[in-house]
Motif scaffolding. Structure first.
Motif, PDB file in Angstrom:
ATOM      1  N   SER A  14       0.969  -1.018  -0.101  1.00 44.52           N
ATOM      2  CA  SER A  14      -0.031   0.131   0.073  1.00 44.52           C
ATOM      3  C   SER A  14       1.057   1.144   0.035  1.00 44.52           C
ATOM      4  O   SER A  14       1.954   1.311   0.359  1.00 44.52           O
ATOM      5  CB  SER A  14      -0.736   0.035   1.374  1.00 44.52           C
ATOM      6  N   VAL A  15       0.236   2.533  -0.370  1.00 39.87           N
ATOM      7  CA  VAL A  15       0.999   3.669  -0.318  1.00 39.87           C
ATOM      8  C   VAL A  15       1.498   4.021   1.157  1.00 39.87           C
ATOM      9  O   VAL A  15       2.653   4.281   1.261  1.00 39.87           O
ATOM     10  CB  VAL A  15       0.132   4.810  -0.616  1.00 39.87           C
ATOM     11  N   LYS A  16       0.865   3.732   2.327  1.00 40.04           N
ATOM     12  CA  LYS A  16       1.490   3.798   3.494  1.00 40.04           C
ATOM     13  C   LYS A  16       2.547   3.007   3.944  1.00 40.04           C
ATOM     14  O   LYS A  16       3.654   3.301   4.329  1.00 40.04           O
ATOM     15  CB  LYS A  16       0.367   3.556   4.595  1.00 40.04           C
ATOM     16  N   GLU A  17       2.553   1.652   3.376  1.00 36.73           N
ATOM     17  CA  GLU A  17       3.831   0.628   3.752  1.00 36.73           C
ATOM     18  C   GLU A  17       4.782   1.275   2.791  1.00 36.73           C
ATOM     19  O   GLU A  17       6.051   1.095   3.195  1.00 36.73           O
ATOM     20  CB  GLU A  17       3.208  -0.655   3.367  1.00 36.73           C
ATOM     21  N   THR A  19       5.643   4.259   2.007  1.00 39.32           N
ATOM     22  CA  THR A  19       5.933   5.739   2.277  1.00 39.32           C
ATOM     23  C   THR A  19       6.893   5.057   3.878  1.00 39.32           C
ATOM     24  O   THR A  19       8.045   5.754   3.959  1.00 39.32           O
ATOM     25  CB  THR A  19       4.862   6.390   2.900  1.00 39.32           C
ATOM     26  N   ASP A  20       6.328   4.251   4.600  1.00 41.30           N
ATOM     27  CA  ASP A  20       7.160   3.796   5.729  1.00 41.30           C
ATOM     28  C   ASP A  20       8.677   3.311   5.236  1.00 41.30           C
ATOM     29  O   ASP A  20       9.633   3.547   6.070  1.00 41.30           O
ATOM     30  CB  ASP A  20       6.291   2.947   6.467  1.00 41.30           C
ATOM     31  N   GLN A  64      10.118   8.810  -2.188  1.00 40.24           N
ATOM     32  CA  GLN A  64       9.738   9.194  -1.158  1.00 40.24           C
ATOM     33  C   GLN A  64      11.016   9.553  -0.078  1.00 40.24           C
ATOM     34  O   GLN A  64      11.176  10.522   0.597  1.00 40.24           O
ATOM     35  CB  GLN A  64       9.001   8.353  -0.442  1.00 40.24           C
ATOM     36  N   ARG A 107       0.604   7.728  -6.702  1.00 40.56           N
ATOM     37  CA  ARG A 107      -0.318   7.437  -5.410  1.00 40.56           C
ATOM     38  C   ARG A 107      -1.568   6.742  -5.964  1.00 40.56           C
ATOM     39  O   ARG A 107      -1.996   5.932  -5.517  1.00 40.56           O
ATOM     40  CB  ARG A 107      -0.634   8.638  -4.715  1.00 40.56           C
ATOM     41  N   ASP A 111      -2.951   2.877  -5.257  1.00 40.46           N
ATOM     42  CA  ASP A 111      -4.063   2.833  -4.737  1.00 40.46           C
ATOM     43  C   ASP A 111      -4.860   1.769  -5.584  1.00 40.46           C
ATOM     44  O   ASP A 111      -5.699   0.831  -5.015  1.00 40.46           O
ATOM     45  CB  ASP A 111      -4.756   3.932  -4.486  1.00 40.46           C
ATOM     46  N   TYR A 114      -3.831  -1.545  -5.255  1.00 43.79           N
ATOM     47  CA  TYR A 114      -4.221  -2.388  -3.979  1.00 43.79           C
ATOM     48  C   TYR A 114      -5.517  -2.706  -3.812  1.00 43.79           C
ATOM     49  O   TYR A 114      -6.098  -3.733  -3.527  1.00 43.79           O
ATOM     50  CB  TYR A 114      -3.629  -1.367  -3.105  1.00 43.79           C
TER      51      TYR A 114
END
Length: 504
Positions: A14-17, A19-20, A64, A107, A111, A114
């Motif tokens: 995912s985008v959050k993963e 980014t992290d 990122q 992004r 998304d 996903y």
């Protein structure tokens, strides 16, 4: 570097993963600022290479990291406000707005991938009982775009394919360099237009197919119809217009329609028109010998998606992080030793930089760069790094490692060598150091620092003497990186040599 989280083996990140993961790197202010400038450039180049390969998730993660490094981490470096440091930082910062705009479009794609995966999983759960998930450690570079999946290959087993990919990329870059009017903003604009360029290629293929099909049909027409035209000009009603036969041989009378036509010499007149049903058969027979016009739907074919490949990690670091394969040209060491021979005879070390590109999640060394340098019996330090920066920017190269000679010593990494290698490996985990010791056996070796304990030990060490002890035993600080134990694979690749000595 933190380890990648566990997840289902076929699940996209995912985008959050992503980014992290992009934010999971160690920034060490004690390293010289120019090293971090080089690190930022490496990250940027890798992001553009992944995007060109169609690996949107990995490109997003690297962009990122670039933004975080330039916008936040570099500003805390103790040397950032020095006058000589500002121009390069300004150059890196100018890319940020375009990258952020590009990441917004990426992004949306991520998304969508996903969401499509989630929908597919929900459908599978409704149609069959849930099975135990296969959990594994996933390299984010293998988090595939489910709209255009690719094949994950073993680099060592597919060396010939890897060489073919490297040669195609080299040709593409050379053509792009010839066509590009400006190098200042060309790369990022290419990334923004990547999907449009792919569509343009497809349209070009369609046009080429239609043009080829039209030419085939024209050739078929010219081939099939002459006999029909010749017969059509001979009708019974138009008999008076036929050329008159010689006076001594009058034309025989027309036979009855139901009787076969008697044969006539070619010099008297053309053959009579065959019966209508025979005309049809002749037409069919003639056409069957020529190329057949394809069905209407074949005139505008939908080309198959371009076959995509990625190479899986060749090895893993001691902390479990995956590292990519490096393809090393077999001729590189010989060419470097020829350049270093005058120094070797005088007992002076010499170094070169190993530069190349990331292609389909593997690193290919394509250039040997000889920088300006200060050489002694035990050290070699580069000078005029602006020339190196300019060359790598022009050729879209990343620095993958370095090579140097030990004219009077055996093949090993000295304390000073390990410190130099740490500055490379902190930027790129796969970075290697090649040592050439022509007077001893083994005469050469390819090494990387262990991580841990080698890399952390070098980064915290403040000693500068070429030969000094460390808290960790020497045999635990670095390992052989050449196959089969390591991630470096020798291959029959071309290598370009660029000698920057005396350029400024």
């Amino acid at each position: 570097m933190a380890s990648t989280p566990n997840m289902d083996s076929d699940r996209p990140l995912s985008v959050k993963e992503l980014t992290d993961l992009g934010l999971q790197y160690d920034f060490l202010p004690q390293l010289p600022l120019n090293r971090w400038y080089r690190a930022a450039e490496v990250v940027y180049r890798e992001a553009t290479h992944y995007l060109r390969d169609g690996n949107t998730p990995q490109a997003f993660m690297m962009f990122q990291r670039y933004c975080d490094l330039v916008m936040y981490k570099l500003r805390t470096h103790p040397d950032i406000n020095l006058p000589e440091s500002r121009p390069q930082y300004k150059t890196l910062s100018k890319r940020i707005p375009a990258i952020i705009e590009l990441m917004e479009s990426m992004r949306v794609e991520i998304d969508e991938y996903y969401s499509r995966w989630e929908a597919r999983m929900r459908a599978q759960r409704r149609s069959q009982p849930p099975a135990k998930s296969t959990i594994r450690l996933v390299d984010p570079a293998l988090s595939w775009n489910h709209a255009s999946p690719g094949s994950i290959l073993d680099a060592r087993s597919n060396k010939d394919l890897a060489i073919e990919m490297a040669n195609k990329e080299r040709l593409r870059r050379r053509n792009a360099t010839k066509m590009a009017p400006s190098r200042s903003s060309r790369i990022i604009s290419e990334d923004e237009l990547q999907r449009r360029n792919m569509e343009a290629v497809r349209n070009q293929l369609d046009r080429s197919y239609r043009t080829s099909d039209t030419n085939d049909r024209l050739q078929s027409t010219n081939y099939s119809y002459p006999s029909i035209k010749q017969s059509a000009s001979l009708s019974y009603e138009s008999a008076p217009r036929r050329p008159s036969p010689p006076p001594t041989r009058p034309m025989p009378p027309r036979p009855p329609k139901q009787l076969p036509e008697p044969s006539r010499p070619p010099s008297v007149s053309p053959p009579p028109r065959p019966r209508k049903e025979l005309d049809t058969e002749a037409c069919v027979t003639t056409r069957s010998q020529s190329p057949v016009r394809p069905p209407k739907e074949a005139l505008e074919p939908v080309p198959e998606p371009k076959r995509r490949y990625t190479f899986k990690p060749e090895k893993y670091l001691e902390n479990g992080d995956p590292i990519r394969s490096i393809f090393l040209p077999e001729s590189l060491r010989r060419r470097f030793l020829a350049i270093a021979e005058p120094n070797t005879k005088r007992g002076l070390e010499m170094c070169g930089l190993l530069c190349g590109a990331n292609i389909n999640n593997a690193l290919f060394i394509t250039h040997l760069v000889i920088p300006d340098q200060d050489c002694t019996e035990n050290t070699c330090d580069t000078r005029n790094e602006a020339d190196i920066w300019e060359f790598c920017d022009k050729e879209e190269l990343i620095q993958i490692g370095w090579i140097h000679t030990h004219p009077t010593q055996t093949c090993f990494l000295s304390s000073r060598d390990m410190h130099t290698q740490a500055s490379y490996q902190a930027m790129l985990s796969e970075s290697i150091a090649i040592v050439c010791a022509p007077r001893y056996e083994p005469s050469w070796g390819v090494f990387r620092l262990t991580n841990p304990p080698g890399l952390p030990e070098m980064l915290k060490c403040r000693k500068t003497d070429p030969f000094h002890p460390h808290d960790v035993p020497g045999d635990q600080l670095y390992v052989n990186a050449l196959q089969p134990a390591g991630h470096v694979i020798e291959a029959d690749l071309n290598v370009d040599v660029c000698d920057l000595r005396g350029k400024t």
